[in-house]
Write a protein that holds these residues in place. Structure first.
Motif, short mmCIF file in Angstrom:
data_model
loop_
_atom_site.label_atom_id
_atom_site.label_comp_id
_atom_site.label_asym_id
_atom_site.label_seq_id
_atom_site.Cartn_x
_atom_site.Cartn_y
_atom_site.Cartn_z
N CYS A 1 52.44 45.67 30.74
CA CYS A 1 51.89 46.61 30.42
C CYS A 1 52.68 48.20 30.30
O CYS A 1 52.76 49.09 29.55
CB CYS A 1 50.26 47.55 31.51
SG CYS A 1 49.26 46.44 31.70
N VAL A 2 53.80 48.21 31.09
CA VAL A 2 54.91 49.32 30.93
C VAL A 2 55.63 49.21 29.37
O VAL A 2 55.47 49.79 28.37
CB VAL A 2 55.84 49.51 32.25
CG1 VAL A 2 56.69 50.64 31.40
CG2 VAL A 2 54.96 50.32 33.48
N GLY B 1 49.22 52.58 31.60
CA GLY B 1 47.09 52.27 31.33
C GLY B 1 47.13 52.33 32.77
O GLY B 1 47.30 51.16 33.72
N GLY B 2 45.68 52.53 33.19
CA GLY B 2 45.17 52.48 34.16
C GLY B 2 43.58 51.93 34.79
O GLY B 2 43.16 53.42 34.18
N VAL C 1 46.67 48.75 32.73
CA VAL C 1 46.38 48.45 31.26
C VAL C 1 47.20 49.11 30.58
O VAL C 1 47.97 49.68 30.91
CB VAL C 1 45.06 48.37 31.19
CG1 VAL C 1 44.32 47.64 31.45
CG2 VAL C 1 44.63 50.38 30.75
N SER C 2 48.13 48.64 29.62
CA SER C 2 47.98 48.29 28.50
C SER C 2 47.96 50.40 27.47
O SER C 2 46.59 50.17 27.41
CB SER C 2 48.02 48.02 27.09
OG SER C 2 49.75 47.36 27.91
N GLN C 3 48.69 51.38 27.49
CA GLN C 3 48.08 52.37 27.08
C GLN C 3 46.60 52.39 25.67
O GLN C 3 45.75 53.29 26.22
CB GLN C 3 49.10 53.05 26.58
CG GLN C 3 49.57 54.32 27.77
CD GLN C 3 49.79 55.59 27.61
OE1 GLN C 3 49.94 56.48 26.53
NE2 GLN C 3 49.44 56.11 28.53
N GLU D 1 39.11 51.18 25.72
CA GLU D 1 37.79 50.68 25.75
C GLU D 1 37.69 49.83 27.04
O GLU D 1 36.92 48.98 27.24
CB GLU D 1 38.51 49.09 24.99
CG GLU D 1 39.14 48.51 24.91
CD GLU D 1 40.04 48.10 24.07
OE1 GLU D 1 40.43 46.81 24.83
OE2 GLU D 1 39.93 48.44 23.35
N ALA D 2 38.45 50.78 28.20
CA ALA D 2 38.21 49.98 29.54
C ALA D 2 37.03 49.98 30.37
O ALA D 2 36.59 51.43 30.33
CB ALA D 2 39.38 50.03 30.31
N ALA D 3 36.20 49.22 30.56
CA ALA D 3 35.23 49.75 31.00
C ALA D 3 35.17 49.92 32.78
O ALA D 3 36.65 49.57 33.63
CB ALA D 3 34.45 48.28 31.11
N VAL D 4 34.29 50.47 33.22
CA VAL D 4 34.44 50.98 34.35
C VAL D 4 33.71 49.46 35.95
O VAL D 4 33.22 48.80 35.82
CB VAL D 4 33.52 51.91 35.33
CG1 VAL D 4 33.51 52.73 36.64
CG2 VAL D 4 33.68 53.32 34.18
N PRO D 5 34.93 49.09 37.05
CA PRO D 5 34.61 48.49 37.26
C PRO D 5 34.17 48.50 39.03
O PRO D 5 33.47 49.52 38.81
CB PRO D 5 36.11 47.95 37.90
CG PRO D 5 37.17 49.28 37.85
CD PRO D 5 36.31 50.12 36.60
N MET D 6 33.66 46.84 38.56
CA MET D 6 32.51 46.80 39.95
C MET D 6 32.49 47.50 41.12
O MET D 6 34.61 47.14 41.27
CB MET D 6 31.81 45.66 40.15
CG MET D 6 31.67 44.92 38.97
SD MET D 6 30.73 43.09 38.84
CE MET D 6 29.76 43.14 40.49
N GLU D 7 32.14 48.29 41.43
CA GLU D 7 32.57 48.75 43.03
C GLU D 7 33.15 47.17 44.02
O GLU D 7 32.11 46.48 43.96
CB GLU D 7 31.05 48.97 44.05
CG GLU D 7 31.54 50.53 45.25
CD GLU D 7 30.15 50.83 45.42
OE1 GLU D 7 29.72 49.61 47.02
OE2 GLU D 7 30.08 51.49 44.83
N THR D 8 34.82 48.15 45.11
CA THR D 8 34.80 47.23 46.06
C THR D 8 34.37 47.79 47.18
O THR D 8 34.03 49.00 47.65
CB THR D 8 36.46 46.62 45.54
OG1 THR D 8 36.54 47.71 45.37
CG2 THR D 8 36.49 46.07 44.46
#
Length: 201
Positions: free
Chosen positions: A100-101, A126-127, A150-152, A157-164
């Motif tokens: 990703c970097v 990206g994160g 993630v890559s920048q 387009e990154a979706a919010v992940p499910m709760e952990t």
């Protein structure tokens, strides 16, 4: 009295703006090589939200506003990555971070050797942030944590992940005493001295 500079923009004590969920543009502040508690090689990545991100400079501001005598970079902006898996091979999380970097910084290629961490200073990546439920000091906490890199170019387009949930939160929800750990065989290791918690007393 003359009105102080930046008065209108200064945040009132006690007000708090949480990290927004989903993708963020990050700038790496520092990468350190360390050994984990179990003596495995790892890197520690310290980051902030990069210029151009919707919350740029968020963690530097949090450090500036930290009232503790010994200020520390926020844990929320620190990522611990084991570099090897259990077989001694490269871990997927380490390879993901490096890839990703590299994809986020045109012409950058990871260089192996001494002072490995220095090459990442001020590099972009990206994160993706999501909610993690935790239980600490008798309280349920909803933390907003970095879930993966993630890559920048993938940030928007990154979706919010499910709760952990942390193990401490799971133990709390299931009624296990604080300090209990799964034994791996369907049972829990219960700390000494809390016989009153056992159902068959």
């Amino acid at each position: 009295m003359k009105k102080p500079n930046n008065y209108e923009e200064t945040q009132v004590q006690g007000e708090f703006t949480p990290v927004e969920l989903g993708g963020h543009k990050l700038v790496i502040k520092q990468v350190e090589e360390r050994m984990s508690r179990t003596n495995k090689p790892m890197i520690v990545v310290f980051f902030d939200f990069a210029p151009g991100d919707k919350q740029a400079g968020y963690f530097a501001e949090a450090l500036k506003n930290d009232i503790r005598p010994e200020k520390k970079w926020p844990n929320q902006a620190t990522q611990y990555i084991l570099t090897e898996d259990n077989e001694g091979n490269c871990s997927r999380s380490f390879k993901t971070f490096l890839t990703c970097v590299e994809h986020s910084n045109q012409g950058f290629t990871t260089q192996w050797g001494d002072n490995f961490g220095k090459q990442f200073k001020n590099k972009l990546v990206g994160g993706v942030f999501g909610i993690q439920m935790d239980y600490y000091e008798g309280r349920e906490l909803e933390k907003r944590v970095l879930r993966w890199f993630v890559s920048q170019d993938k940030v928007e387009e990154a979706a919010v992940p499910m709760e952990t949930e942390t193990q401490a939160y799971k133990n709390h929800i299931n009624g296990y005493p604080s300090g209990s750990t799964p034994a791996g065989d369907g049972f829990m290791n219960i700390p000494d001295g809390i016989d009153e918690e056992l159902p068959f007393n």
